[in-house]
Write a protein that holds these residues in place. Sequence first.
Motif: not given
Length: 124
Positions: A83-108
Amino acid sequence: QVQLVESGGGSVQAGGSLRLSCAASGYTVNRYCMGWFRQAPGKEREGVASISRYDTTSYVDSVKGRFTISKDNTKNILYLQMNSLKPEDTAMYYCAADSRPQVCYGRKYEYDYRGQGTQVTVSS
């Protein structure tokens, strides 16, 4: 074989909204950490949001209060409500997933699987 297929991108004016979807096959969305990252031309990849198998979420500061990550375990889909999109949000957006348990919070953007991406363009 794991497949992540994004959809929902497009062109929108500043202040508008989009909802990105990521349909997973060969993978269960509540299995491990999942997230969204983006990359704009000439810029580095940036983690946007992550969600753990326990639904703990995290966001990059620039999208806090505007974007919401969620998942539908029944449909096996990951979402990103923007919501409230800004021009600086312009990008290619990718969905991603882990294959094993890892720390998730703050993942880049360090994930084991990723989709092909969906383009988001926000005009001023």
